[in-house]
Design an enzyme around this catalytic site. Sequence first.
Site, PDB file in Angstrom:
ATOM      1  N   GLU A   3     -27.967 -19.601 -15.675  1.00 35.02           N
ATOM      2  CA  GLU A   3     -29.346 -19.846 -16.087  1.00 35.02           C
ATOM      3  C   GLU A   3     -30.162 -18.957 -15.165  1.00 35.02           C
ATOM      4  OE1 GLU A   3     -30.580 -23.892 -16.595  1.00 35.02           O
ATOM      5  OE2 GLU A   3     -28.633 -24.487 -17.373  1.00 35.02           O
ATOM      6  N   LYS A  59     -32.931 -14.763 -18.804  1.00 31.51           N
ATOM      7  CA  LYS A  59     -31.501 -14.652 -18.520  1.00 31.51           C
ATOM      8  C   LYS A  59     -30.970 -13.250 -18.779  1.00 31.51           C
ATOM      9  CE  LYS A  59     -31.144 -19.449 -20.072  1.00 31.51           C
ATOM     10  NZ  LYS A  59     -30.703 -20.293 -21.193  1.00 31.51           N
ATOM     11  N   HIS A  93      -9.690 -11.396 -17.677  1.00 31.28           N
ATOM     12  CA  HIS A  93     -10.878 -11.384 -18.522  1.00 31.28           C
ATOM     13  C   HIS A  93     -11.978 -10.456 -18.028  1.00 31.28           C
ATOM     14  CE1 HIS A  93      -8.943 -14.747 -20.416  1.00 31.28           C
ATOM     15  NE2 HIS A  93      -9.015 -15.475 -19.319  1.00 31.28           N
ATOM     16  N   ARG A 112     -15.073 -16.241 -21.999  1.00 29.53           N
ATOM     17  CA  ARG A 112     -15.396 -16.673 -23.356  1.00 29.53           C
ATOM     18  C   ARG A 112     -16.097 -15.626 -24.205  1.00 29.53           C
ATOM     19  NH1 ARG A 112     -17.851 -22.667 -22.954  1.00 29.53           N
ATOM     20  NH2 ARG A 112     -17.627 -22.554 -25.205  1.00 29.53           N
ATOM     21  N   ARG A 262     -27.383 -30.260 -27.529  1.00 28.56           N
ATOM     22  CA  ARG A 262     -26.990 -30.171 -26.118  1.00 28.56           C
ATOM     23  C   ARG A 262     -27.126 -31.539 -25.477  1.00 28.56           C
ATOM     24  NH1 ARG A 262     -27.609 -24.801 -24.705  1.00 28.56           N
ATOM     25  NH2 ARG A 262     -26.080 -25.270 -23.139  1.00 28.56           N
TER      26      ARG A 262
END
Length: 273
Positions: A3, A59, A93, A112, A262
């Site tokens: 964040e 962000k 990754h 991800r 959320r």
Amino acid sequence: MPELPEVEFAARCLRRWLKGKRIEAAEAPPTRIFRGSDAGAFERELPGRKLEWLERRGKYLLLGFSGNLGLLAHLGMTGKWMRIGRTQERPSHVRASLLLARDGVVLYRDPRLFGRIAVHRADELFTLPEVRSLGPDPLVDGIDPAALHERLRRTRRAVKVAIMDQAVIAGIGNIQATDALFHARIHPARPADTLDRREVEALADGIRRSIEYTLGLQGECEDEIEYVEESGAANPFVIYGRAGHPCPRCTTRLEKIDLGGRTSVFCPHCQPA
DNA sequence: ACGGATGTTCGCGC
DNA sequence: CGCGCGAACATCCG
């Protein structure tokens, strides 16, 4: 990770690691990270350039390199910029890496693949729609309670959903929103247009407070890979992720509700509906 | 083994 | 147009 506070930390690290340093080589296997732009451009264009400036808006990271080359970068949910030694084993990754002459390798790891890197002209970065549509940035622009109040008055959405709208305030995610509303003693499901002036001021303070707090958790930029981190570390946030636990203020059992898909934790006593 | 996770975007329907 | 909802993305962790 990311964040506003974590992205701000990434911005400070990247400035320190990259500013003025010549990039010898760039690597980026084709992945979704480069969606909407050319993965090949990263490897092709970056070698030989130096980072001239780096700005954060919400962000997003905006990187300006010599020769008017720019990168727009977003960390998504699991993105992280790190630096390791050139001969050090690379973590899993890794989606993009920048080799420096004698300062190791700066790399972007993102299991991800929710993050993004896009190659643009540096002088176009601030005109990109993703950047233009952002609301005021709490650190860059500050939070003007009157302007925030005006913005919140125009929507009936839950106040938590509204402050996570990047066009309302840039950089607030689920953690900052959850903790900020707790500080401000405002129920997360309150329709945004029902907050009075005093409450919006409390909310502005709560947002500042949660950002400063999280920023303070970041520590120093690690030069070497700090791999086995967090795993096992306690959740450092005030009420985020603590549903079912006692409220740190009044010991009432914290509850959770779903807002905009959320999880929202709140104290039913301190943040009455 | 299952459920949930710090984010964004898109399509669908009211 | 505003808004809610679910899905999708890919992996890890408790």
